[in-house]
Design a protein around this motif. Structure first.
Motif, PDB file in Angstrom:
ATOM      1  N   ALA A 191     -10.235  45.171  69.890  1.00  0.00           N
ATOM      2  CA  ALA A 191     -10.244  45.577  68.473  1.00  0.00           C
ATOM      3  C   ALA A 191      -9.105  46.531  68.126  1.00  0.00           C
ATOM      4  O   ALA A 191      -8.496  46.404  67.055  1.00  0.00           O
ATOM      5  N   GLU A 192      -8.800  47.478  69.007  1.00  0.00           N
ATOM      6  CA  GLU A 192      -7.741  48.456  68.716  1.00  0.00           C
ATOM      7  C   GLU A 192      -6.390  47.763  68.561  1.00  0.00           C
ATOM      8  O   GLU A 192      -5.621  48.095  67.661  1.00  0.00           O
ATOM      9  N   SER A 193      -6.098  46.800  69.421  1.00  0.00           N
ATOM     10  CA  SER A 193      -4.804  46.116  69.343  1.00  0.00           C
ATOM     11  C   SER A 193      -4.715  45.189  68.133  1.00  0.00           C
ATOM     12  O   SER A 193      -3.619  44.842  67.696  1.00  0.00           O
ATOM     13  N   ARG A 194      -5.841  44.778  67.569  1.00  0.00           N
ATOM     14  CA  ARG A 194      -5.857  43.887  66.397  1.00  0.00           C
ATOM     15  C   ARG A 194      -5.837  44.650  65.075  1.00  0.00           C
ATOM     16  O   ARG A 194      -5.754  44.034  64.009  1.00  0.00           O
ATOM     17  N   LEU A 195      -5.908  45.979  65.130  1.00  0.00           N
ATOM     18  CA  LEU A 195      -5.955  46.770  63.896  1.00  0.00           C
ATOM     19  C   LEU A 195      -4.707  46.577  63.032  1.00  0.00           C
ATOM     20  O   LEU A 195      -4.806  46.462  61.812  1.00  0.00           O
ATOM     21  N   ALA A 196      -3.540  46.515  63.648  1.00  0.00           N
ATOM     22  CA  ALA A 196      -2.287  46.389  62.896  1.00  0.00           C
ATOM     23  C   ALA A 196      -2.275  45.140  62.013  1.00  0.00           C
ATOM     24  O   ALA A 196      -1.811  45.185  60.875  1.00  0.00           O
ATOM     25  N   GLU A 197      -2.834  44.045  62.496  1.00  0.00           N
ATOM     26  CA  GLU A 197      -2.835  42.800  61.707  1.00  0.00           C
ATOM     27  C   GLU A 197      -3.780  42.871  60.505  1.00  0.00           C
ATOM     28  O   GLU A 197      -3.655  42.087  59.573  1.00  0.00           O
ATOM     29  N   LEU A 198      -4.694  43.830  60.521  1.00  0.00           N
ATOM     30  CA  LEU A 198      -5.653  43.983  59.424  1.00  0.00           C
ATOM     31  C   LEU A 198      -5.308  45.132  58.476  1.00  0.00           C
ATOM     32  O   LEU A 198      -6.003  45.339  57.481  1.00  0.00           O
ATOM     33  N   ALA A 199      -4.271  45.882  58.776  1.00  0.00           N
ATOM     34  CA  ALA A 199      -3.929  47.091  58.012  1.00  0.00           C
ATOM     35  C   ALA A 199      -3.851  46.834  56.510  1.00  0.00           C
ATOM     36  O   ALA A 199      -4.273  47.671  55.711  1.00  0.00           O
ATOM     37  N   GLY A 200      -3.356  45.699  56.098  1.00  0.00           N
ATOM     38  CA  GLY A 200      -3.234  45.371  54.682  1.00  0.00           C
ATOM     39  C   GLY A 200      -4.569  45.108  53.986  1.00  0.00           C
ATOM     40  O   GLY A 200      -4.625  45.013  52.772  1.00  0.00           O
ATOM     41  N   LYS A 201      -5.640  45.006  54.763  1.00  0.00           N
ATOM     42  CA  LYS A 201      -6.963  44.718  54.196  1.00  0.00           C
ATOM     43  C   LYS A 201      -7.852  45.960  54.144  1.00  0.00           C
ATOM     44  O   LYS A 201      -9.053  45.853  53.897  1.00  0.00           O
ATOM     45  N   ASN A 202      -7.253  47.128  54.347  1.00  0.00           N
ATOM     46  CA  ASN A 202      -8.004  48.378  54.301  1.00  0.00           C
ATOM     47  C   ASN A 202      -8.625  48.560  52.914  1.00  0.00           C
ATOM     48  O   ASN A 202      -7.947  48.424  51.912  1.00  0.00           O
ATOM     49  N   GLU A 203      -9.919  48.870  52.886  1.00  0.00           N
ATOM     50  CA  GLU A 203     -10.631  49.041  51.619  1.00  0.00           C
ATOM     51  C   GLU A 203     -10.816  50.500  51.242  1.00  0.00           C
ATOM     52  O   GLU A 203     -11.471  50.801  50.240  1.00  0.00           O
ATOM     53  N   LYS A 204     -10.274  51.412  52.037  1.00  0.00           N
ATOM     54  CA  LYS A 204     -10.386  52.848  51.748  1.00  0.00           C
ATOM     55  C   LYS A 204      -9.013  53.394  51.415  1.00  0.00           C
ATOM     56  O   LYS A 204      -7.992  52.895  51.876  1.00  0.00           O
ATOM     57  N   ASP A 205      -9.027  54.449  50.615  1.00  0.00           N
ATOM     58  CA  ASP A 205      -7.793  55.178  50.383  1.00  0.00           C
ATOM     59  C   ASP A 205      -7.715  56.279  51.432  1.00  0.00           C
ATOM     60  O   ASP A 205      -8.648  56.486  52.194  1.00  0.00           O
ATOM     61  N   GLY A 206      -6.613  56.979  51.492  1.00  0.00           N
ATOM     62  CA  GLY A 206      -6.488  58.060  52.464  1.00  0.00           C
ATOM     63  C   GLY A 206      -6.172  57.535  53.851  1.00  0.00           C
ATOM     64  O   GLY A 206      -5.867  56.363  54.036  1.00  0.00           O
ATOM     65  N   PRO A 207      -6.273  58.400  54.853  1.00  0.00           N
ATOM     66  CA  PRO A 207      -5.836  58.050  56.200  1.00  0.00           C
ATOM     67  C   PRO A 207      -6.850  57.272  57.045  1.00  0.00           C
ATOM     68  O   PRO A 207      -6.639  57.076  58.234  1.00  0.00           O
ATOM     69  N   VAL A 208      -7.951  56.828  56.469  1.00  0.00           N
ATOM     70  CA  VAL A 208      -8.979  56.125  57.239  1.00  0.00           C
ATOM     71  C   VAL A 208      -8.893  54.616  57.013  1.00  0.00           C
ATOM     72  O   VAL A 208      -8.354  54.165  56.008  1.00  0.00           O
ATOM     73  N   PHE A 209      -9.417  53.846  57.953  1.00  0.00           N
ATOM     74  CA  PHE A 209      -9.468  52.385  57.816  1.00  0.00           C
ATOM     75  C   PHE A 209     -10.921  51.958  57.771  1.00  0.00           C
ATOM     76  O   PHE A 209     -11.695  52.238  58.691  1.00  0.00           O
ATOM     77  N   LYS A 210     -11.303  51.271  56.708  1.00  0.00           N
ATOM     78  CA  LYS A 210     -12.648  50.702  56.570  1.00  0.00           C
ATOM     79  C   LYS A 210     -12.500  49.330  55.929  1.00  0.00           C
ATOM     80  O   LYS A 210     -11.720  49.142  55.008  1.00  0.00           O
ATOM     81  N   MET A 211     -13.301  48.402  56.431  1.00  0.00           N
ATOM     82  CA  MET A 211     -13.266  47.033  55.921  1.00  0.00           C
ATOM     83  C   MET A 211     -14.681  46.476  55.993  1.00  0.00           C
ATOM     84  O   MET A 211     -15.286  46.452  57.071  1.00  0.00           O
ATOM     85  N   ALA A 212     -15.223  46.042  54.873  1.00  0.00           N
ATOM     86  CA  ALA A 212     -16.628  45.593  54.804  1.00  0.00           C
ATOM     87  C   ALA A 212     -16.933  44.469  55.787  1.00  0.00           C
ATOM     88  O   ALA A 212     -17.896  44.541  56.534  1.00  0.00           O
TER      89      ALA A 212
END
Length: 181
Positions: free
Chosen positions: A48-69
């Motif tokens: 999961a950690e290595s796949r985070l970069a490919e999902l960065a554009g789908k972040n649903e939160k503002d600020g420095p956190v990553f959340k995706m429903a």
């Protein structure tokens, strides 16, 4: 001790899901910027950690956190663990060794803290915890990062035995009604 049967069954279920490790350890930032390893039952695929970069554009939160429903990295077992908050049980090891408290702002990732403003860094002035204000909100998935920080700063100002007990009771209600995400 009471949770050990649940933890054993959970560890077996996570391991059988995809063969990866049952426990996920991740560096987090605690009170006054001290780094420590935080433990959870793994709810995502092993890479999961290595796949985070490919999902960065789908972040649903503002600020420095990553959340995706509907994060595709979350496993079938992981969805259940998150919904019931069972994935959080290993964090009681962090409580026992003194890294975190039961109640306090959630520990952030070092890369998130590196982007914090002075105001946001105030959340690091108390011991971080498993339970916090924003987790007991029904709309917690729709609040902004600034609203999240506002709730943490309310805790920083009000922290004490009575506010901690109130948050614990509210959290029990959230867990019993499976409000996790």
């Amino acid at each position: 001790v009471l949770a050990s049967p649940i933890m054993l069954i959970t560890a077996i279920a996570v391991k059988r899901c995809d063969g990866g490790p049952a426990i996920f350890a991740q560096e987090r930032v605690g009170k006054n910027g001290v780094h420590f390893k935080m433990y959870k039952f793994r709810s995502m695929c092993a890479d999961a950690e290595s796949r985070l970069a490919e999902l960065a554009g789908k972040n649903e939160k503002d600020g420095p956190v990553f959340k995706m429903a509907d994060d595709p990295r979350v496993t079938r077992v992981g969805r259940f663990l998150r919904k019931t908050s069972i994935d959080e049980l290993p964090q009681f090891v962090n409580v026992l060794v003194g890294d975190i408290s039961v109640v306090g702002p959630r520990p952030a990732l070092p890369k998130e803290v590196a982007q914090y403003t002075t105001r946001q860094r105030q959340r690091l002035s108390v011991k971080q915890g498993i339970i916090c204000y924003w987790q007991t909100r029904r709309n917690r998935d729709s609040i902004t990062f600034d609203e999240w920080v506002d709730l943490d700063l309310v805790y920083v100002k009000k922290c004490g035995i009575w506010s901690d007990l109130k948050l614990i009771v509210q959290t029990v209600g959230c867990v019993l009604t499976a409000q996790g995400s």
